[in-house]
Design an enzyme around this catalytic site. Structure first.
Site, PDB file in Angstrom:
ATOM      1  N   HIS A  94     -19.364 -11.250 -13.635  1.00 52.52           N
ATOM      2  CA  HIS A  94     -19.390 -11.268 -12.171  1.00 52.52           C
ATOM      3  C   HIS A  94     -18.233 -10.389 -11.697  1.00 52.52           C
ATOM      4  CE1 HIS A  94     -22.018 -14.767 -12.822  1.00 52.52           C
ATOM      5  NE2 HIS A  94     -22.452 -14.552 -11.606  1.00 52.52           N
ATOM      6  N   GLU A 158     -29.494 -10.291 -12.905  1.00 53.43           N
ATOM      7  CA  GLU A 158     -30.219 -10.765 -11.706  1.00 53.43           C
ATOM      8  C   GLU A 158     -30.362  -9.683 -10.645  1.00 53.43           C
ATOM      9  OE1 GLU A 158     -28.350 -14.512 -10.604  1.00 53.43           O
ATOM     10  OE2 GLU A 158     -28.667 -15.316 -12.610  1.00 53.43           O
ATOM     11  N   TRP A 163     -28.236 -10.821  -4.201  1.00 51.86           N
ATOM     12  CA  TRP A 163     -26.981 -11.537  -3.950  1.00 51.86           C
ATOM     13  C   TRP A 163     -25.760 -10.873  -4.577  1.00 51.86           C
ATOM     14  CZ3 TRP A 163     -31.564 -13.689  -5.600  1.00 51.86           C
ATOM     15  CH2 TRP A 163     -31.732 -13.844  -6.988  1.00 51.86           C
ATOM     16  N   TYR A 229     -34.072 -19.949 -12.249  1.00 53.01           N
ATOM     17  CA  TYR A 229     -33.752 -21.330 -11.900  1.00 53.01           C
ATOM     18  C   TYR A 229     -34.853 -21.913 -11.026  1.00 53.01           C
ATOM     19  CZ  TYR A 229     -28.931 -20.413 -13.365  1.00 53.01           C
ATOM     20  OH  TYR A 229     -27.809 -20.120 -14.089  1.00 53.01           O
ATOM     21  N   GLU A 263     -30.619 -17.318 -18.529  1.00 52.80           N
ATOM     22  CA  GLU A 263     -29.975 -18.315 -17.658  1.00 52.80           C
ATOM     23  C   GLU A 263     -31.067 -19.168 -17.065  1.00 52.80           C
ATOM     24  OE1 GLU A 263     -27.292 -17.581 -14.343  1.00 52.80           O
ATOM     25  OE2 GLU A 263     -26.456 -15.873 -15.399  1.00 52.80           O
TER      26      GLU A 263
HETATM   27  C1  BMA Z   1     -22.390 -19.429 -10.133  1.00 53.77           C
HETATM   28  C2  BMA Z   1     -21.684 -20.714  -9.789  1.00 53.77           C
HETATM   29  C3  BMA Z   1     -20.298 -20.351  -9.323  1.00 53.77           C
HETATM   30  C4  BMA Z   1     -19.590 -19.536 -10.404  1.00 53.77           C
HETATM   31  C5  BMA Z   1     -20.432 -18.339 -10.830  1.00 53.77           C
HETATM   32  C6  BMA Z   1     -19.838 -17.572 -11.993  1.00 53.77           C
HETATM   33  O1  BMA Z   1     -23.706 -19.661 -10.479  1.00 53.77           O
HETATM   34  O2  BMA Z   1     -21.606 -21.545 -10.936  1.00 53.77           O
HETATM   35  O3  BMA Z   1     -19.583 -21.547  -9.069  1.00 53.77           O
HETATM   36  O4  BMA Z   1     -18.343 -19.076  -9.941  1.00 53.77           O
HETATM   37  O5  BMA Z   1     -21.712 -18.775 -11.184  1.00 53.77           O
HETATM   38  O6  BMA Z   1     -19.696 -18.376 -13.135  1.00 53.77           O
END
Ligand code: BMA
Length: 338
Positions: A94, A158, A163, A229, A263
């Site tokens: 991320h 993703e 997002w 999900y 995921e």
């Molecule tokens: C997302 C959530 C957040 C987290 C992010 C990175 O789906 O779980 O709280 O910071 O992933 O792990």
């Protein structure tokens, strides 16, 4: 054989064997504990077995801890410990927004274009990749090992959603592909990292053409993933989910790749029999979908934000059943280290 090649062979073997079970941040913390342990998972607290696949995230690499508070040096020791016991590590990222310093959910700026060669933030991107290479280079069981341990690298995930700043509406297909290919060449040739398997993991997709719209090419990808999900909450949504799994398995078979549910999860798991009835049964009853190599559920952060079970949780009995099903493999099932 490079460490990556032997990991790939292992994953291929699981496409016709039991599906490996994985969880994000499993060794770092659980809903019920945040203290450091050398090798503890909440999944093990529940069923007596650890996940076989360990997910990690490099968001905020360069700072002492990642975006969820996991210190990077601890992450490295857990990765090594998992590998040493026969586990598999997979890494997502991320990455913060290079144009405004905010997080990966900060969208609206043309970040992908800016970090490509010639872009205003390209040098900053190279700095990040250099940090990544240094982090990966340190992942050796012995300092003089010829290569770091193998990892599944799952960048820019993703991207069929909007997002993240690398999502569908924030860059063109050409830019996304160029970024992937640039990153691949830079890490492999300039930084010499040959221990990575590359996982492409879009979120939901309409059809195969949509799945492949931003596919960087067979030379750049080892794993065809899916992050999903949405369609695991109710039985009537499962048709679409299984169709997507069949799509990625079929594509993977045609291209000699491995397919995986990179995921998934249902937040806080409000359904008692979710593990066996909603997740496992539909997959293993489908002769194509069941050929995915692994399933990874997201992290156990808080009583409201968790995707695995913990002792006392309503789904703990069902998870124990799930963990004993011969079509699923945990660490103890694939390793001789126990
Ligand atoms: C997302 C959530 C957040 C987290 C992010 C990175 O789906 O779980 O709280 O910071 O992933 O792990």
């Amino acid at each position: 054989m490079s460490t990556a090649t032997s990991l790939l062979a292992r994953l291929h073997a699981h496409t016709s064997g039991p599906i490996l079970f994985g969880q994000q941040d499993a060794l770092a913390y659980g809903v019920r504990w945040k203290d450091n342990h050398p090798f503890r998972t909440e999944v093990h607290d529940v069923c007596g077995k650890h996940p076989a696949v360990f997910g990690w995230d490099l968001g905020r690499l360069g700072q002492p801890a990642n975006l969820d508070g996991v210190p990077f040096h601890r992450m490295q020791s857990w990765m090594l410990a998992a590998h040493q016991r026969g586990g598999i590590n997979t890494v997502s990222w991320h990455m913060d927004n290079f144009l405004n310093g905010k997080d990966s959910w900060s969208v609206g700026l043309p970040v992908v274009r800016a970090i490509l060669p010639g872009g205003a933030a390209h040098a900053a991107y190279l700095n990040k990749l250099n940090l990544f290479a240094a982090f990966v280079e340190q992942l050796r069981l012995q300092p003089n090992d010829p290569a770091p341990i193998p990892l599944i690298f799952r960048p820019f995930h993703e991207h069929t959603g909007n997002w993240f700043w690398w999502g569908a509406t924030h860059c063109t297909a050409e830019e996304y592909i160029a970024l992937w290919q640039f990153t691949f060449h830079y890490l492999r040739e300039t930084k010499g990292l040959t221990n990575l398997l590359w996982a492409y993991s879009p979120d939901r997709f309409r059809d195969i053409a949509h799945y492949l719209e931003r596919y960087p090419g067979d030379e750049y990808v080892d794993v065809l993933g899916l992050d999903e999900y949405h369609h695991l909450s109710a039985w009537w949504k499962q048709k679409d989910f299984l169709r997507r799994l069949r799509n990625i398995v079929t594509l993977a078979e045609e291209r000699g790749k491995v397919a995986a549910l990179t995921e998934t999860g249902l937040e806080a798991i409000p359904r008692h029999f979710w593990w066996t009835k909603r997740l496992l049964q539909p997959i293993i009853e489908d002769p194509v979908a069941r050929k995915i190599a692994w399933i990874l559920v997201w992290r156990n952060a808080t009583p409201r934000h968790h995707f695995g079970p913990y002792p006392g949780h309503n789904t703990a009995p069902d998870f124990i059943k799930f963990s004993r099903d011969p079509s699923v493999a945990f660490l103890e099932d694939v390793s001789t280290a126990f």
